[in-house]
Design a protein around this motif. Structure first.
Motif, PDB file in Angstrom:
ATOM      1  N   VAL A  21      -8.093  -2.374   2.058  1.00 44.22           N
ATOM      2  CA  VAL A  21      -8.455  -2.221   0.640  1.00 44.22           C
ATOM      3  C   VAL A  21      -7.183  -2.040  -0.196  1.00 44.22           C
ATOM      4  O   VAL A  21      -7.116  -2.476  -1.340  1.00 44.22           O
ATOM      5  N   GLU A  22      -6.146  -1.449   0.409  1.00 44.14           N
ATOM      6  CA  GLU A  22      -4.910  -1.227  -0.360  1.00 44.14           C
ATOM      7  C   GLU A  22      -4.240  -2.543  -0.775  1.00 44.14           C
ATOM      8  O   GLU A  22      -4.076  -2.794  -1.974  1.00 44.14           O
ATOM      9  N   PRO A  23      -3.867  -3.431   0.168  1.00 44.02           N
ATOM     10  CA  PRO A  23      -3.270  -4.698  -0.304  1.00 44.02           C
ATOM     11  C   PRO A  23      -4.237  -5.530  -1.155  1.00 44.02           C
ATOM     12  O   PRO A  23      -3.809  -6.187  -2.113  1.00 44.02           O
ATOM     13  N   ILE A  28       0.830  -1.787   7.988  1.00 45.54           N
ATOM     14  CA  ILE A  28       2.240  -1.749   7.580  1.00 45.54           C
ATOM     15  C   ILE A  28       2.433  -2.709   6.415  1.00 45.54           C
ATOM     16  O   ILE A  28       2.012  -3.861   6.462  1.00 45.54           O
ATOM     17  N   CYS A  29       3.084  -2.196   5.379  1.00 45.92           N
ATOM     18  CA  CYS A  29       3.310  -2.951   4.159  1.00 45.92           C
ATOM     19  C   CYS A  29       4.775  -3.388   4.121  1.00 45.92           C
ATOM     20  O   CYS A  29       5.623  -2.774   4.775  1.00 45.92           O
ATOM     21  N   GLY A  30       5.066  -4.410   3.337  1.00 46.84           N
ATOM     22  CA  GLY A  30       6.447  -4.824   3.128  1.00 46.84           C
ATOM     23  C   GLY A  30       7.315  -3.671   2.654  1.00 46.84           C
ATOM     24  O   GLY A  30       8.477  -3.549   3.048  1.00 46.84           O
ATOM     25  N   GLY A  67       3.566   4.627   5.611  1.00 46.57           N
ATOM     26  CA  GLY A  67       2.143   4.305   5.718  1.00 46.57           C
ATOM     27  C   GLY A  67       1.339   4.708   4.500  1.00 46.57           C
ATOM     28  O   GLY A  67       1.258   5.891   4.163  1.00 46.57           O
ATOM     29  N   HIS A  68       0.781   3.701   3.798  1.00 47.94           N
ATOM     30  CA  HIS A  68      -0.078   4.007   2.646  1.00 47.94           C
ATOM     31  C   HIS A  68      -1.332   3.137   2.628  1.00 47.94           C
ATOM     32  O   HIS A  68      -2.118   3.210   1.703  1.00 47.94           O
ATOM     33  N   GLU A  69      -1.505   2.289   3.660  1.00 49.78           N
ATOM     34  CA  GLU A  69      -2.713   1.454   3.744  1.00 49.78           C
ATOM     35  C   GLU A  69      -3.576   2.095   4.819  1.00 49.78           C
ATOM     36  O   GLU A  69      -3.422   1.795   5.994  1.00 49.78           O
ATOM     37  N   ALA A  70      -4.478   2.987   4.408  1.00 52.52           N
ATOM     38  CA  ALA A  70      -4.966   3.950   5.384  1.00 52.52           C
ATOM     39  C   ALA A  70      -6.467   4.188   5.348  1.00 52.52           C
ATOM     40  O   ALA A  70      -7.099   4.151   4.295  1.00 52.52           O
TER      41      ALA A  70
HETATM   42 ZN   LIG Z   1       0.849  -1.857   0.708  1.00 50.60          ZN
END
Ligand SMILES: [Zn+2]
Ligand SMILES: [Zn+2]
Length: 322
Positions: free
Chosen positions: A121-123, A10-12, A35-38
């Motif tokens: 890897v996303e953040p 979960i991202c900000g 959801g985009h950190e997947a």
């Molecule tokens: Zn993010």
């Protein structure tokens, strides 16, 4: 490719879309998935997919771009005017049992990289993009303003780049303590009596010389001022954070120091590099994963993320066999 989703962080931004319904011009107008950190496992291939096979463990770059505009062709696909991006309205996200994504934005994970690390890897990509934009390299002094997940990811990447001194600032002592455990050489707890100009000098002394680069991850006016006053002459300031839609810069100092002020938007071409670095043990992102929930507990997971109790909250999307 069709992907059986495993871990989604979960991202900000997810929390903001959930609570406020918008970030700037990106407004939630209808139901969307977040959801985009997947990360996940490939379960089906499209007819022309050559780079993946069923059963591959993978992480996804949230972009799907046009691949033919000047930005896509010049390697700056995050600037593509015609792009899809997971969980950015009107585009839906990947917090689901299954998700279909373009194969060229899906990357295979080595066996020694977990699904949690794959989702991170996303953040980390945001941190890598900022470090690249401002030119962090071996022996540099780097100031990071803001010790939230993005500040911490920037710290991990700057360390991997060989920065000699990394100072991180925040208004929360606990976060700074945590940053120290991740490798920050210096921390500074900003108090309400601090003045950016004085503090800029103080941080230079603290670090044994002013920062070559500052990465702004807080979105606060104070930190923007601090970045300009602290950064070395001819240095660079990367701006990731944005709180109020307008902030001001100490213009005379910016000009006199010839500071390069660089906006940093998402990331580009970061997955292969970061997967290699995690696999090689050069970046250890595991400590930032503080909470785990199942997809059935998604509401609780979002409440936890919103409360700021943890650093990175993960949701397990896999169906549990009884
Ligand atoms: Zn993010
Ligand atoms: Zn394009």
């Amino acid at each position: 490719v069709q992907i059986s989703m495993q871990k989604v962080g979960i991202c900000g931004s997810d929390v903001k879309y959930w609570t406020a319904g918008a970030i700037g011009d990106f407004i939630v107008k209808g139901p969307i998935l977040l959801g985009h950190e997947a990360s996940g496992i490939v379960t089906k291939l499209g007819p022309n997919v050559k780079n993946l096979k069923v059963g591959d463990r993978v992480a996804m770059d949230p972009h799907i771009t046009c691949r033919s505009c000047e930005f896509c062709k010049s390697g700056r696909y995050n600037m593509c005017p015609d792009l899809f991006f997971l969980a950015t309205p009107p585009d839906s996200g990947a917090l689901a049992r299954f998700h279909v994504h373009a194969a060229d934005f899906v990357f295979k994970l080595p066996d020694n990289v977990s699904f949690e690390e794959g989702a991170c890897v996303e953040p980390l990509s945001v941190g890598l993009n900022a470090c690249r934009r401002v030119g962090v390299t071996m022996g540099n002094h780097v100031l990071i303003t803001g010790a939230g997940p993005i500040g911490l990811c920037s710290l991990l990447v700057a360390k991997a780049y060989g920065a000699a001194a990394i100072c991180i600032t925040d208004i929360d002592a606990k976060r700074l303590e945590f940053a120290k455990s991740l490798g920050a050489t210096h921390t500074y707890l900003i108090g309400k009596d601090d003045k950016p100009e004085e503090l800029g000098h103080k941080i230079g002394q603290l670090m044994g010389g002013p920062p070559h680069q500052t990465i702004e991850c807080s979105g606060a006016q104070f930190s923007v001022d601090l970045a300009v006053y602290a950064t070395r002459h001819a240095g660079a300031v990367g701006i990731i954070g944005h709180g109020p839609p307008r902030v001001s810069f100490p213009i005379v100092t910016t000009v006199a120091k010839e500071l390069d002020i660089k906006g940093c938007f998402r990331y580009v071409n970061t997955w292969p590099t970061l997967i290699e670095m995690i696999s090689a043990g050069q970046i250890n992102v595991k400590p930032i994963i503080t909470h785990n929930f199942t997809i059935e507990e998604t509401l609780q997971a979002f409440e936890t993320a919103k409360s700021g109790a943890g650093i990175k909250v993960m949701i397990d999307c896999a169906k549990k066999m009884a």
